[in-house]
Design a protein around this motif. Structure first.
Motif, PDB file in Angstrom:
ATOM      1  N   THR B  73       0.833  -1.208   0.000  1.00  0.00           N
ATOM      2  CA  THR B  73       0.000   0.000   0.000  1.00  0.00           C
ATOM      3  C   THR B  73       0.864   1.253   0.000  1.00  0.00           C
ATOM      4  N   ASN B  74       1.915   1.252   0.805  1.00  0.00           N
ATOM      5  CA  ASN B  74       2.762   2.438   0.876  1.00  0.00           C
ATOM      6  C   ASN B  74       3.449   2.739  -0.454  1.00  0.00           C
ATOM      7  N   GLU B  75       3.880   1.690  -1.162  1.00  0.00           N
ATOM      8  CA  GLU B  75       4.498   1.903  -2.470  1.00  0.00           C
ATOM      9  C   GLU B  75       3.481   2.496  -3.446  1.00  0.00           C
ATOM     10  N   ALA B  76       2.259   1.954  -3.413  1.00  0.00           N
ATOM     11  CA  ALA B  76       1.212   2.466  -4.300  1.00  0.00           C
ATOM     12  C   ALA B  76       0.860   3.911  -3.931  1.00  0.00           C
ATOM     13  N   LEU B  77       0.814   4.204  -2.637  1.00  0.00           N
ATOM     14  CA  LEU B  77       0.515   5.571  -2.195  1.00  0.00           C
ATOM     15  C   LEU B  77       1.562   6.552  -2.708  1.00  0.00           C
ATOM     16  N   LYS B  78       2.823   6.109  -2.718  1.00  0.00           N
ATOM     17  CA  LYS B  78       3.893   6.983  -3.214  1.00  0.00           C
ATOM     18  C   LYS B  78       3.651   7.346  -4.677  1.00  0.00           C
ATOM     19  N   GLY B  79       3.317   6.337  -5.489  1.00  0.00           N
ATOM     20  CA  GLY B  79       3.047   6.579  -6.907  1.00  0.00           C
ATOM     21  C   GLY B  79       1.840   7.485  -7.079  1.00  0.00           C
ATOM     22  N   LEU B  80       0.803   7.192  -6.326  1.00  0.00           N
ATOM     23  CA  LEU B  80      -0.437   7.977  -6.369  1.00  0.00           C
ATOM     24  C   LEU B  80      -0.144   9.428  -6.022  1.00  0.00           C
ATOM     25  N   GLU B  81       0.582   9.607  -4.935  1.00  0.00           N
ATOM     26  CA  GLU B  81       0.841  10.953  -4.444  1.00  0.00           C
ATOM     27  C   GLU B  81       1.704  11.768  -5.402  1.00  0.00           C
ATOM     28  N   ASN B  82       2.738  11.139  -5.942  1.00  0.00           N
ATOM     29  CA  ASN B  82       3.594  11.866  -6.867  1.00  0.00           C
ATOM     30  C   ASN B  82       2.816  12.321  -8.095  1.00  0.00           C
ATOM     31  N   SER B  83       1.977  11.438  -8.628  1.00  0.00           N
ATOM     32  CA  SER B  83       1.183  11.805  -9.798  1.00  0.00           C
ATOM     33  C   SER B  83       0.202  12.922  -9.473  1.00  0.00           C
ATOM     34  N   LEU B  84      -0.438  12.814  -8.336  1.00  0.00           N
ATOM     35  CA  LEU B  84      -1.408  13.838  -7.941  1.00  0.00           C
ATOM     36  C   LEU B  84      -0.710  15.185  -7.766  1.00  0.00           C
ATOM     37  N   ARG B  85       0.446  15.133  -7.180  1.00  0.00           N
ATOM     38  CA  ARG B  85       1.181  16.361  -6.911  1.00  0.00           C
ATOM     39  C   ARG B  85       1.604  17.066  -8.202  1.00  0.00           C
ATOM     40  N   LEU B  86       1.992  16.263  -9.194  1.00  0.00           N
ATOM     41  CA  LEU B  86       2.365  16.826 -10.495  1.00  0.00           C
ATOM     42  C   LEU B  86       1.216  17.632 -11.086  1.00  0.00           C
ATOM     43  N   SER B  87       0.003  17.204 -10.799  1.00  0.00           N
ATOM     44  CA  SER B  87      -1.153  17.936 -11.331  1.00  0.00           C
ATOM     45  C   SER B  87      -1.787  18.797 -10.238  1.00  0.00           C
ATOM     46  N   LYS B  88      -0.971  19.159  -9.233  1.00  0.00           N
ATOM     47  CA  LYS B  88      -1.372  20.139  -8.213  1.00  0.00           C
ATOM     48  C   LYS B  88      -2.547  19.684  -7.348  1.00  0.00           C
ATOM     49  N   ASN B  89      -2.618  18.396  -7.108  1.00  0.00           N
ATOM     50  CA  ASN B  89      -3.637  17.886  -6.202  1.00  0.00           C
ATOM     51  C   ASN B  89      -2.957  17.371  -4.945  1.00  0.00           C
ATOM     52  N   GLN B  90      -3.693  17.440  -3.839  1.00  0.00           N
ATOM     53  CA  GLN B  90      -3.102  16.968  -2.591  1.00  0.00           C
ATOM     54  C   GLN B  90      -3.844  15.732  -2.089  1.00  0.00           C
ATOM     55  N   LEU B  91      -3.079  14.839  -1.504  1.00  0.00           N
ATOM     56  CA  LEU B  91      -3.645  13.568  -1.048  1.00  0.00           C
ATOM     57  C   LEU B  91      -3.890  13.580   0.457  1.00  0.00           C
ATOM     58  N   LEU B  92      -5.105  13.198   0.856  1.00  0.00           N
ATOM     59  CA  LEU B  92      -5.425  12.991   2.272  1.00  0.00           C
ATOM     60  C   LEU B  92      -5.641  11.497   2.481  1.00  0.00           C
ATOM     61  N   ILE B  93      -4.908  10.920   3.415  1.00  0.00           N
ATOM     62  CA  ILE B  93      -4.974   9.472   3.626  1.00  0.00           C
ATOM     63  C   ILE B  93      -5.762   9.172   4.897  1.00  0.00           C
ATOM     64  N   THR B  94      -6.676   8.199   4.821  1.00  0.00           N
ATOM     65  CA  THR B  94      -7.338   7.724   6.042  1.00  0.00           C
ATOM     66  C   THR B  94      -7.133   6.214   6.135  1.00  0.00           C
ATOM     67  N   ASN B  95      -6.883   5.763   7.340  1.00  0.00           N
ATOM     68  CA  ASN B  95      -6.627   4.346   7.571  1.00  0.00           C
ATOM     69  C   ASN B  95      -7.884   3.681   8.136  1.00  0.00           C
ATOM     70  N   ALA B  96      -8.342   2.617   7.496  1.00  0.00           N
ATOM     71  CA  ALA B  96      -9.560   1.943   7.961  1.00  0.00           C
ATOM     72  C   ALA B  96      -9.244   0.791   8.914  1.00  0.00           C
ATOM     73  N   ASP B  97      -7.961   0.481   9.075  1.00  0.00           N
ATOM     74  CA  ASP B  97      -7.530  -0.535  10.031  1.00  0.00           C
ATOM     75  C   ASP B  97      -8.258  -1.872   9.827  1.00  0.00           C
ATOM     76  N   GLN B  98      -8.387  -2.267   8.580  1.00  0.00           N
ATOM     77  CA  GLN B  98      -9.019  -3.544   8.208  1.00  0.00           C
ATOM     78  C   GLN B  98     -10.409  -3.717   8.823  1.00  0.00           C
ATOM     79  N   ASN B  99     -11.111  -2.601   8.962  1.00  0.00           N
ATOM     80  CA  ASN B  99     -12.439  -2.634   9.570  1.00  0.00           C
ATOM     81  C   ASN B  99     -13.430  -2.059   8.554  1.00  0.00           C
ATOM     82  N   ARG B 100     -14.389  -2.869   8.158  1.00  0.00           N
ATOM     83  CA  ARG B 100     -15.288  -2.474   7.085  1.00  0.00           C
ATOM     84  C   ARG B 100     -16.105  -1.230   7.441  1.00  0.00           C
ATOM     85  N   GLU B 101     -16.532  -1.186   8.691  1.00  0.00           N
ATOM     86  CA  GLU B 101     -17.335  -0.050   9.156  1.00  0.00           C
ATOM     87  C   GLU B 101     -16.551   1.262   9.025  1.00  0.00           C
ATOM     88  N   ARG B 102     -15.277   1.195   9.418  1.00  0.00           N
ATOM     89  CA  ARG B 102     -14.434   2.395   9.331  1.00  0.00           C
ATOM     90  C   ARG B 102     -14.218   2.807   7.881  1.00  0.00           C
TER      91      ARG B 102
END
Lengths: 326, 326
Positions: B73-102
């Motif tokens: 997940t962290n590797e994918a987040l890095k790719g996601l974030e770099n691409s978003l940043r190139l197009s001036k978007n910012q990433l907010l991450i939330t952790n669901a802690d393997q809990n469906r409700e969250r």
């Protein structure tokens, strides 16, 4: 003003226990009875939390982290998140990717998102940080670095450094090699190093310092260059990740650990127990740091006064990667 | 409607290259010339991006992750974030802690924060997820699991499973033990396992499956119980973390890898190269998955149509932890 700290001291329990109690989490019957009494005596009731809530709370807290894939940060985030969740707050995480500009930007972004407070996992606090905090007018807790103007949760990095250095000296090592990081990270680059060096004072130690980054791969590459020439018998990596990079290089160079080289790290990362030999390291209470940061931040949001610095203890864990000089 | 996909195909370059080009990032002169021509021919210019921007964009994108401390997940987040940043978007991450409700809660939270789009790193998509997505009316990209109603970036888990299973069989192993995970995680618990088992069909293989979690420690504990009794000569861990837990147990039980047991994992995590013996694994392009998810999401936010499923390839990396039956 009675703080969570005072209650914990009176009850002789951890602050996280008090926080759990105040937030309605699980504590033993005995502890609950003790805390009930103290809280009643101090007229400090959980209801006061609700009473003092600001009108416009979003129940969002922002965390700014220096990088993904850091075991230490992730463990602290887990503690932070669990505590926040117990009190019905949600955590939004932004990654600054070890870039100061992004870190500053993230402070403004989170303020714009109207978070109730910010936890910054910091490498250093610059005047730009201070300006951003001032302009965002949001309660802040710094984790991992100390600063006189902010509430900080820090680790006792000097003690940690000293315990590894002193352990090496006490075991007869006289030639010691340290893989450290840049001084831009004050806790690891300056304080931890200072602790290590303190242990060598007046001890006739040959001491070499080489600078690497927090990346396992960088430490590995540097170790491939440095290890073949070294006369050191004890190597200290400034983090467990660095130690694992060194271990990989030593293995490739067929330099046996611990017979040819003793190796120690810092952190107590899970992986140091999974490799063999298991790595001697200093266990830091990262999870506890996150819980404490949540506690402090929530109190600040409620307008309470809190002590500015909370320093957490740590302890050396001696494992198979180190041994005495024979 | 011309998609980024069409342009990439015409130019014979990766979609991420086209995206970089459209977002003003670095591409070679030659590629730039080729893309300029195709874009002109298709009347598909970067300016169209700007023209079609919704009035109320916040330039925030939300990511919901199943847990902290996941290398994939962290590797994918890095790719996601770099691409978003190139197009001036910012990433907010939330952790669901393997809990469906969250996880469901996080969808609503991010929508309330007015993010322009959401990337969900999913284990499974339930009707509650679908309802939350519908009510949040936000473009969504799912990473790691497939679903007919959503844009998904998936890995070819069946191929990955098959390549490890077939490799074991081809090397003469006839008794194989798999440490898998629950079917709640469809990609790993069902598809990857299916691929492994496909390789055993009609091959006279004794095959045992034991169920663990994604935790290194859980795999280690289970392996301590299972390994002393096993007659297997080849062990497959459903992830590299699981494989490392097994390796630790094997070492404690003095069962040599690869002489007594061959061991393979999945992921291509950095740590599989740092331990010894280095672990045979399947390399997944996690970073690329993040880049692709960003590309797709940004196009969806612009109102473009995109193909629903992007399946990424992977490849077996044979290392010292596995060997042929002698």
């Amino acid at each position: 003003m009675v703080t969570i700290n005072d209650i914990a001291k009176q009850a002789g329990v951890a602050k996280s226990t008090v926080s759990r109690y105040l937030n309605g989490g699980a504590v033993s019957e005995k502890t609950k009875a003790k805390l009930d009494a103290i809280v009643a005596r101090n007229d400090y009731t959980p209801n006061k939390f609700a009473q003092s809530l600001k009108a416009k709370r979003t129940h969002m807290v922002g965390a700014i982290i220096p990088r993904l894939n850091s075991y230490a940060t992730n463990e602290a985030l887990k503690g932070l998140e669990n505590s926040l969740r117990l009190s019905k707050n949600q955590l939004l995480i932004t990654n600054a990717d070890q870039n100061r500009e992004r870190e500053i930007e993230a402070i403004y972004t989170l303020a714009k998102q109207k978070v109730d407070g910010i936890v910054l996992f910091a490498a250093e606090i610059t005047p730009e940080h201070e300006k951003a905090f001032e302009e965002s007018a949001t309660p802040v807790v710094i984790v991992g670095q100390s600063h006189p103007n902010y509430h900080c949760v820090i680790h006792d990095d000097e003690k940690a450094g000293y315990s590894v250095g002193a352990y090496a000296v006490a075991n007869g090592h006289r030639n010691i090699l340290v893989f450290g990081v840049d001084e831009a990270d004050q806790a690891v680059g300056i304080t931890r190093r200072k602790g290590i060096e303190k242990a060598f004072v007046g001890k006739d130690i040959t001491y070499t310092f080489v600078k690497t980054s927090f990346s396992m791969m960088d430490a590995y590459k540097l170790a491939l260059e440095v290890l073949p020439e070294t006369k050191a018998t004890f190597i200290i990596g400034a983090t467990d990740n660095i130690a694992i990079g060194i271990m990989r290089a030593a293995h490739e160079l067929q330099m046996d650990i611990p017979n040819r080289l003793s190796l120690a790290g810092f952190g107590g990362y899970e992986i140091t127990e999974a490799v063999h030999p298991r790595i001697t390291t200093v266990h830091f209470p990262f999870h506890e740091a996150g819980i404490l940061a949540a506690d402090i931040l929530l109190q600040l949001i409620e307008g309470k006064e809190m002590p500015y610095v909370e320093k957490l203890d740590n302890h050396l864990m001696i494992r198979e990667s180190t041994q005495a000089i024979k």
